[in-house]
Design an enzyme around this catalytic site. Sequence first.
Site, PDB file in Angstrom:
ATOM      1  CG  HIS A  48      -2.310  -0.511   1.522  1.00  9.88           C
ATOM      2  ND1 HIS A  48      -1.477  -1.772   2.182  1.00  9.88           N
ATOM      3  CD2 HIS A  48      -2.747  -0.931   1.204  1.00  9.88           C
ATOM      4  CE1 HIS A  48      -2.204  -3.057   2.188  1.00  9.88           C
ATOM      5  NE2 HIS A  48      -3.152  -2.617   1.875  1.00  9.88           N
ATOM      6  CG  ASP A  85       1.829  -1.151   3.499  1.00  6.98           C
ATOM      7  OD1 ASP A  85       0.646  -0.429   4.426  1.00  6.98           O
ATOM      8  OD2 ASP A  85       1.291  -1.589   2.737  1.00  6.98           O
ATOM      9  CD  GLU A 124      -7.077 -11.809   2.637  1.00  5.97           C
ATOM     10  OE1 GLU A 124      -6.079 -10.928   1.974  1.00  5.97           O
ATOM     11  OE2 GLU A 124      -6.846 -11.802   3.862  1.00  5.97           O
ATOM     12  CG  ASP A 147      -4.173 -10.934  -1.100  1.00  6.89           C
ATOM     13  OD1 ASP A 147      -3.178 -10.851  -2.024  1.00  6.89           O
ATOM     14  OD2 ASP A 147      -4.214  -9.347  -0.470  1.00  6.89           O
ATOM     15  CG  ASP A 159      -4.839 -11.424   7.208  1.00 11.34           C
ATOM     16  OD1 ASP A 159      -5.674 -12.054   6.444  1.00 11.34           O
ATOM     17  OD2 ASP A 159      -4.575 -10.128   7.148  1.00 11.34           O
ATOM     18  CG  ASP A 216      -2.879 -10.314   2.398  1.00 10.32           C
ATOM     19  OD1 ASP A 216      -2.576  -9.589   4.524  1.00 10.32           O
ATOM     20  OD2 ASP A 216      -4.563  -9.458   2.425  1.00 10.32           O
TER      21      ASP A 216
HETATM   22  C1  XLS Z   1      -8.160  -6.435   4.319  1.00 15.29           C
HETATM   23  C2  XLS Z   1      -7.375  -7.244   3.047  1.00 15.29           C
HETATM   24  C3  XLS Z   1      -5.642  -5.945   2.642  1.00 15.29           C
HETATM   25  C4  XLS Z   1      -5.707  -6.525   1.264  1.00 15.29           C
HETATM   26  C5  XLS Z   1      -4.653  -5.388   0.391  1.00 15.29           C
HETATM   27  O1  XLS Z   1      -8.097  -7.368   4.734  1.00 15.29           O
HETATM   28  O2  XLS Z   1      -6.782  -8.831   3.120  1.00 15.29           O
HETATM   29  O3  XLS Z   1      -4.740  -6.690   3.072  1.00 15.29           O
HETATM   30  O4  XLS Z   1      -5.072  -7.384   0.785  1.00 15.29           O
HETATM   31  O5  XLS Z   1      -5.816  -3.952   1.098  1.00 15.29           O
HETATM   32 NI    NI Z   2      -5.591  -9.260   0.742  1.00 12.17          NI
HETATM   33 NI    NI Z   3      -6.905  -9.653   4.154  1.00 14.87          NI
END
Ligand code: XLS
Ligand code: NI
Ligand code: NI
Length: 436
Positions: A100, A103, A267, A295, A308, A338
């Site tokens: 990002h 970051d 994800e 992700d 995560d 991620d």
């Molecule tokens: C949050 C998301 C974030 C995205 C990028 O839950 O996974 O990390 O991948 O903004």
């Molecule tokens: Ni993500």
């Molecule tokens: Ni996420």
Amino acid sequence: MPYFPEVSQIQYEGPQSKNPLAFRWYNAGEIVEGKSMRDHLRFSVVYWHTLRGTGSDPFGPGTMIRPWDDGSNSLDNALRRVDVAFELIEKLGAPYYAFHDRDVAPEGNSLAESHANFERIAKSLKEHQQATGIKLLWGTANMFSHPRFMHGAATSCNIDAFAYAAAQVKKCLEVTKELGGENYVFWGGREGYQNLYNTDMKRELDHLGRFFHLAVDYAKKIGFTGQFLIEPKPKEPTKHQYDADAAACLNFLRAYDLLPHFKLNLETNHATLAGHTMMHELDYAGHQGALGSIDANTGDLLLGWDTDQFPTDIYLTTQCMLMILKHGGFTSGGVNFDAKVRRESFEPIDLVHAHVGGMDTFARGLKIAAAIRADGLLTNFVKTRYSSWDSELGRQIETGDATLESLERYMLAKGEIAPNASGRQEMLENIFNLYL
Ligand code: XLS
Ligand code: NI
Ligand code: NI
């Protein structure tokens, strides 16, 4: 001075190795289904969790020990982190990273200062990319952390939040292009609502559609040719996020004439929160031609939020790779970790263990998936299961030649249907296990 002095380049040592800092399965150059593992998996390290994660949770502050980080918001600190990031990514042998805007570079006291900080850090990122050959999988703008985005960004009731977000995306597209980013991601962190009593859903969705068109137009204008991706997630931080799952995203994209410009970044933990398996999300996106990238993480099924975690479950990664191979593999996308180390895993070396394990688990999943596909037992079963459709009647229905009248005539003549094949779920689950 290296930041991970006890780690050298992680090597493939084969399945017998007990070395925790070696790959047992990820052998970058090994060919699977005609392509190297490196090119199948296209591993990517995320800047946010890995370089900026503090280990804080709603009940307490950060726990991470990061000797290189002075805790300040300075450019020097941010520049040092770039060195750390590239040392780690290089030692892991991951070909990609993702970030990002906020970051990598500190938010300034004004938008202009934030832009300038970002440009300064981008210069360093570019130098590091050139020196190491590591590439940018995707960039994205953080439009959810700062309080100005409390009501959302593109879907905020405050028009200035929309404008601010637009300015941020403009800059982030420029930087992503400059760094050769292969994709650009939108994750709508606060693009949703907490309560419908205060929400004009239609207007918010219209604004979101408009926002994406602005991004598509600007990308065209500056010649950014990377793939746009939307990352579905059903909730957290909001009660409901508009990009809830693959199907909701695709419906939205279709309704707002955005389908040709976007694919999805799926994800695993978000799929879980949506009440789906990752396999479901991958298959849904895949058969709509919208499987962009993943992700790669996992949730904890006993917890209801986005934990995560790094993936270590071979069933999960095999299922992911089965679907990714089924839909032709990645083009611009990759396996992007991620994922964050646990709050209790506070040492820098934990970051290495986490990635080595994630990479190995995906590599193993790839090999198992390829073995399942080579034998064809599952695909042949599915083909046979639907074989009643490989008939003249099937052709008529599937091509639109059948009508309710013609089907009634057919069924009146036939009288009743005969049960055909059993679903054989248990047998198929056992077959899957044969390959593990
Ligand atoms: C949050 C998301 C974030 C995205 C990028 O839950 O996974 O990390 O991948 O903004
Ligand atoms: Ni993500
Ligand atoms: Ni996420």
